[in-house]
Design a protein around this motif. Sequence first.
Motif, PDB file in Angstrom:
ATOM      1  N   ILE A  14       0.770   2.634  14.704  1.00 46.41           N
ATOM      2  CA  ILE A  14       0.214   1.921  15.061  1.00 46.41           C
ATOM      3  C   ILE A  14       1.757   0.577  15.852  1.00 46.41           C
ATOM      4  O   ILE A  14       2.442   0.664  15.215  1.00 46.41           O
ATOM      5  N   VAL A  15       1.996   1.249  17.514  1.00 44.84           N
ATOM      6  CA  VAL A  15       2.835   0.622  18.576  1.00 44.84           C
ATOM      7  C   VAL A  15       3.070  -0.567  18.619  1.00 44.84           C
ATOM      8  O   VAL A  15       1.714  -0.964  19.807  1.00 44.84           O
ATOM      9  N   MET A  16       4.080  -1.490  18.185  1.00 47.81           N
ATOM     10  CA  MET A  16       3.758  -2.981  19.189  1.00 47.81           C
ATOM     11  C   MET A  16       4.473  -2.877  19.750  1.00 47.81           C
ATOM     12  O   MET A  16       6.168  -2.514  19.844  1.00 47.81           O
ATOM     13  N   GLU A  17       4.500  -4.040  21.449  1.00 49.35           N
ATOM     14  CA  GLU A  17       5.649  -3.436  22.011  1.00 49.35           C
ATOM     15  C   GLU A  17       5.925  -5.475  22.234  1.00 49.35           C
ATOM     16  O   GLU A  17       4.521  -6.322  22.242  1.00 49.35           O
ATOM     17  N   LEU A  18       7.008  -6.096  21.798  1.00 45.96           N
ATOM     18  CA  LEU A  18       6.794  -8.140  21.506  1.00 45.96           C
ATOM     19  C   LEU A  18       7.586  -8.321  22.464  1.00 45.96           C
ATOM     20  O   LEU A  18       8.328  -8.125  23.011  1.00 45.96           O
ATOM     21  N   PRO A  19       7.390  -9.712  22.449  1.00 43.40           N
ATOM     22  CA  PRO A  19       8.098 -10.346  23.872  1.00 43.40           C
ATOM     23  C   PRO A  19       9.527 -10.170  23.651  1.00 43.40           C
ATOM     24  O   PRO A  19       9.782 -10.685  22.409  1.00 43.40           O
ATOM     25  N   LEU A  75       7.652  -2.630  17.903  1.00 44.77           N
ATOM     26  CA  LEU A  75       7.162  -2.322  16.197  1.00 44.77           C
ATOM     27  C   LEU A  75       6.520  -1.118  15.586  1.00 44.77           C
ATOM     28  O   LEU A  75       5.391  -1.058  16.581  1.00 44.77           O
ATOM     29  N   GLU A  76       6.751  -0.621  14.850  1.00 43.74           N
ATOM     30  CA  GLU A  76       5.960   0.807  14.782  1.00 43.74           C
ATOM     31  C   GLU A  76       5.764   0.545  13.459  1.00 43.74           C
ATOM     32  O   GLU A  76       6.260   0.546  12.307  1.00 43.74           O
ATOM     33  N   GLY A  82       1.032  -1.194   0.380  1.00 45.56           N
ATOM     34  CA  GLY A  82      -0.308  -0.012   0.299  1.00 45.56           C
ATOM     35  C   GLY A  82       0.974   1.802   0.706  1.00 45.56           C
ATOM     36  O   GLY A  82       2.230   1.388   0.671  1.00 45.56           O
ATOM     37  N   VAL A  83       0.445   2.716  -0.394  1.00 48.30           N
ATOM     38  CA  VAL A  83       0.837   3.602   0.013  1.00 48.30           C
ATOM     39  C   VAL A  83       0.766   3.850   0.351  1.00 48.30           C
ATOM     40  O   VAL A  83       0.169   4.125   1.402  1.00 48.30           O
ATOM     41  N   GLY A  84       2.693   4.127   0.862  1.00 50.86           N
ATOM     42  CA  GLY A  84       2.611   4.640   2.328  1.00 50.86           C
ATOM     43  C   GLY A  84       2.339   3.972   3.522  1.00 50.86           C
ATOM     44  O   GLY A  84       2.987   3.902   4.848  1.00 50.86           O
ATOM     45  N   TYR A  85       2.579   2.620   3.530  1.00 47.97           N
ATOM     46  CA  TYR A  85       2.583   1.584   4.019  1.00 47.97           C
ATOM     47  C   TYR A  85       3.908   1.856   4.769  1.00 47.97           C
ATOM     48  O   TYR A  85       4.999   1.717   3.928  1.00 47.97           O
ATOM     49  N   ARG A  86       4.633   1.778   5.857  1.00 47.10           N
ATOM     50  CA  ARG A  86       5.995   1.725   6.491  1.00 47.10           C
ATOM     51  C   ARG A  86       5.748   1.162   8.142  1.00 47.10           C
ATOM     52  O   ARG A  86       5.221   1.077   8.591  1.00 47.10           O
TER      53      ARG A  86
END
Length: 185
Positions: free
Chosen positions: A114-119, A104-105, A92-96
């Motif tokens: 969207i910010v995810m904190e991974l184990p 992971l952002e 997708g356009v602008g997906y980063r």
Amino acid sequence: MSRVGKAPIKIKDGVQITVNDDNVVTVKGPKGELTQAVESFLTIKQEDGELVVERHSEEKDVRAKHGLYRALLNNMVEGVTDGYKIDLELVGVGYRAKTSGQRLELSLGYSHPIVMELPPEVKVTADTKKGENPTVSLESFDKQLIGQIGSKIRSLRKPEPYKGKGVRYKGEQIRRKAGKSAAKK
């Protein structure tokens, strides 16, 4: 007999398996350590470098879980020796995507990142090459955990059927629809 359940599990070099009295199996290997509780109607035996799962009954529920627990134990042995890897593609356009440590952002077209904190069991890397879609790679020794996290990331923006935009697994085929112009005939 369950074809999956009666197949023995080959124990690879460097893997230690312990089964305690409560039927809890612990698998230690070069990549990590995993534990799994097994139902009491199954017995686990180590014979000649192989792990064998046996059942005591022919009830339907017992037969179904025989193959399940054998597959779970096999995934544990394979995970602590070789590990698992999942690659996700952002179309997708602008997906980063970008990473910093276990964070992971993702920018997926929403008004906010969207910010995810991974184990700590999961190693994550984000890669962006010019002319290609950004990719997120997940590596872990726990197949259940890595599958759950990969599915969660994909669910943030599922691939849509008209333009194919969204988060998809690497190599996943998306069923495409024609759109409005096909309906005007």
